[in-house]
Design an enzyme around this catalytic site. Sequence first.
Site, PDB file in Angstrom:
ATOM      1  N   ASP A   1       0.850  -1.195   0.000  1.00  0.00           N
ATOM      2  CA  ASP A   1       0.000   0.000   0.000  1.00  0.00           C
ATOM      3  C   ASP A   1       0.884   1.243   0.000  1.00  0.00           C
ATOM      4  O   ASP A   1       1.884   1.309   0.719  1.00  0.00           O
ATOM      5  CB  ASP A   1      -0.911  -0.010   1.233  1.00  0.00           C
ATOM      6  CG  ASP A   1      -2.059   0.974   1.105  1.00  0.00           C
ATOM      7  OD1 ASP A   1      -3.215   0.527   1.045  1.00  0.00           O
ATOM      8  OD2 ASP A   1      -1.811   2.202   1.063  1.00  0.00           O
ATOM      9  N   ILE A   2       0.516   2.237  -0.807  1.00  0.00           N
ATOM     10  CA  ILE A   2       1.318   3.449  -0.946  1.00  0.00           C
ATOM     11  C   ILE A   2       1.280   4.300   0.329  1.00  0.00           C
ATOM     12  O   ILE A   2       2.180   5.100   0.563  1.00  0.00           O
ATOM     13  CB  ILE A   2       0.819   4.251  -2.185  1.00  0.00           C
ATOM     14  CG1 ILE A   2       1.912   5.128  -2.760  1.00  0.00           C
ATOM     15  CG2 ILE A   2      -0.426   5.067  -1.877  1.00  0.00           C
ATOM     16  CD1 ILE A   2       1.598   5.676  -4.150  1.00  0.00           C
TER      17      ILE A   2
ATOM     18  N   GLY B   1     -16.261   2.660   3.669  1.00  0.00           N
ATOM     19  CA  GLY B   1     -15.011   3.419   3.576  1.00  0.00           C
ATOM     20  C   GLY B   1     -14.153   3.041   2.387  1.00  0.00           C
ATOM     21  O   GLY B   1     -12.952   3.313   2.373  1.00  0.00           O
ATOM     22  N   GLN B   2     -14.755   2.418   1.360  1.00  0.00           N
ATOM     23  CA  GLN B   2     -13.962   2.035   0.185  1.00  0.00           C
ATOM     24  C   GLN B   2     -13.614   3.270  -0.642  1.00  0.00           C
ATOM     25  O   GLN B   2     -14.498   4.091  -0.942  1.00  0.00           O
ATOM     26  CB  GLN B   2     -14.747   1.031  -0.674  1.00  0.00           C
ATOM     27  CG  GLN B   2     -13.941   0.491  -1.850  1.00  0.00           C
ATOM     28  CD  GLN B   2     -14.652  -0.651  -2.573  1.00  0.00           C
ATOM     29  OE1 GLN B   2     -15.773  -1.032  -2.212  1.00  0.00           O
ATOM     30  NE2 GLN B   2     -14.005  -1.185  -3.582  1.00  0.00           N
TER      31      GLN B   2
ATOM     32  N   HIS C   1     -10.225  -5.148  -3.356  1.00  0.00           N
ATOM     33  CA  HIS C   1      -8.895  -5.380  -2.770  1.00  0.00           C
ATOM     34  C   HIS C   1      -9.032  -5.762  -1.314  1.00  0.00           C
ATOM     35  O   HIS C   1      -9.956  -5.335  -0.629  1.00  0.00           O
ATOM     36  CB  HIS C   1      -7.997  -4.151  -2.923  1.00  0.00           C
ATOM     37  CG  HIS C   1      -8.593  -2.892  -2.363  1.00  0.00           C
ATOM     38  ND1 HIS C   1      -9.530  -2.155  -3.054  1.00  0.00           N
ATOM     39  CD2 HIS C   1      -8.399  -2.248  -1.189  1.00  0.00           C
ATOM     40  CE1 HIS C   1      -9.877  -1.106  -2.330  1.00  0.00           C
ATOM     41  NE2 HIS C   1      -9.216  -1.139  -1.182  1.00  0.00           N
TER      42      HIS C   1
ATOM     43  N   HIS D   1      -6.950  -5.667   2.223  1.00  0.00           N
ATOM     44  CA  HIS D   1      -5.806  -5.166   2.977  1.00  0.00           C
ATOM     45  C   HIS D   1      -5.305  -6.278   3.894  1.00  0.00           C
ATOM     46  O   HIS D   1      -6.113  -6.909   4.584  1.00  0.00           O
ATOM     47  CB  HIS D   1      -6.215  -3.999   3.886  1.00  0.00           C
ATOM     48  CG  HIS D   1      -6.754  -2.800   3.184  1.00  0.00           C
ATOM     49  ND1 HIS D   1      -6.013  -1.668   3.001  1.00  0.00           N
ATOM     50  CD2 HIS D   1      -7.983  -2.544   2.630  1.00  0.00           C
ATOM     51  CE1 HIS D   1      -6.754  -0.751   2.371  1.00  0.00           C
ATOM     52  NE2 HIS D   1      -7.948  -1.264   2.139  1.00  0.00           N
TER      53      HIS D   1
HETATM   54  P1  5GP Z   1      -9.775   1.455   0.417  1.00  0.00           P
HETATM   55  O1  5GP Z   1     -10.119   2.608   1.318  1.00  0.00           O
HETATM   56  O2  5GP Z   1     -10.405   1.604  -0.947  1.00  0.00           O
HETATM   57  O3  5GP Z   1     -10.060   0.120   1.046  1.00  0.00           O
HETATM   58  O4  5GP Z   1      -8.208   1.490   0.282  1.00  0.00           O
HETATM   59  C1  5GP Z   1      -7.522   1.872  -0.855  1.00  0.00           C
HETATM   60  C2  5GP Z   1      -6.050   1.755  -0.524  1.00  0.00           C
HETATM   61  O5  5GP Z   1      -5.317   1.857  -1.726  1.00  0.00           O
HETATM   62  C3  5GP Z   1      -5.539   2.860   0.415  1.00  0.00           C
HETATM   63  O6  5GP Z   1      -4.978   2.266   1.583  1.00  0.00           O
HETATM   64  C4  5GP Z   1      -4.494   3.597  -0.425  1.00  0.00           C
HETATM   65  O7  5GP Z   1      -3.365   3.999   0.323  1.00  0.00           O
HETATM   66  C5  5GP Z   1      -4.135   2.574  -1.494  1.00  0.00           C
HETATM   67  N1  5GP Z   1      -3.754   3.160  -2.762  1.00  0.00           N
HETATM   68  C6  5GP Z   1      -4.446   4.104  -3.459  1.00  0.00           C
HETATM   69  N2  5GP Z   1      -3.815   4.397  -4.610  1.00  0.00           N
HETATM   70  C7  5GP Z   1      -2.685   3.617  -4.649  1.00  0.00           C
HETATM   71  C8  5GP Z   1      -1.626   3.485  -5.594  1.00  0.00           C
HETATM   72  O8  5GP Z   1      -1.577   4.129  -6.646  1.00  0.00           O
HETATM   73  N3  5GP Z   1      -0.644   2.584  -5.291  1.00  0.00           N
HETATM   74  C9  5GP Z   1      -0.666   1.851  -4.141  1.00  0.00           C
HETATM   75  N4  5GP Z   1       0.353   1.012  -3.944  1.00  0.00           N
HETATM   76  N5  5GP Z   1      -1.650   1.956  -3.240  1.00  0.00           N
HETATM   77  C10 5GP Z   1      -2.655   2.834  -3.482  1.00  0.00           C
END
Ligand code: 5GP
Length: 115
Positions: free
Chosen positions: A33-34, A95-96, A102, A104
Amino acid sequence: MKHDPNCIFCKIAAGQIPAKKVYEDDELLVFHDINPWAPVHVLVIPKEHVATLADTGPEHEALLGRMLALAPKLMRELGVSNGFRVVVNNGPDGGQEVYHLHMHVMGGPRPWAKG
Ligand code: 5GP
Ligand code: ZN
């Protein structure tokens, strides 16, 4: 295989945007994760574009099983030995933020940035 040209995770799966990859096979990709919440924080994605967990059907059962089964293996390989957390945020109230399914997987010594 379905792809969305505007989806950031489809672009990562296609190699159009760089990511720190930790695992890859025909169906799945795992990368760091970034913006990590924990010392080790990876995202497990299907290479196929599926927007949310709520968009999966019976045809995805094996894929979802493979994603979950990968978690302990990845954590072992990344040196996480004291437990880890698996989270799938689903939809607006879940919170997506990225609408490509994906999972985590987070581990490592506490405290973490979230949770
Ligand atoms: P969500 O809130 O949708 O479950 O989480 C999305 C996750 O994707 C976040 O933790 C965010 O840091 C990660 N993320 C978003 N854009 C990128 C990206 O371009 N590269 C990587 N490696 N992670 C990303
Ligand atoms: Zn996508």
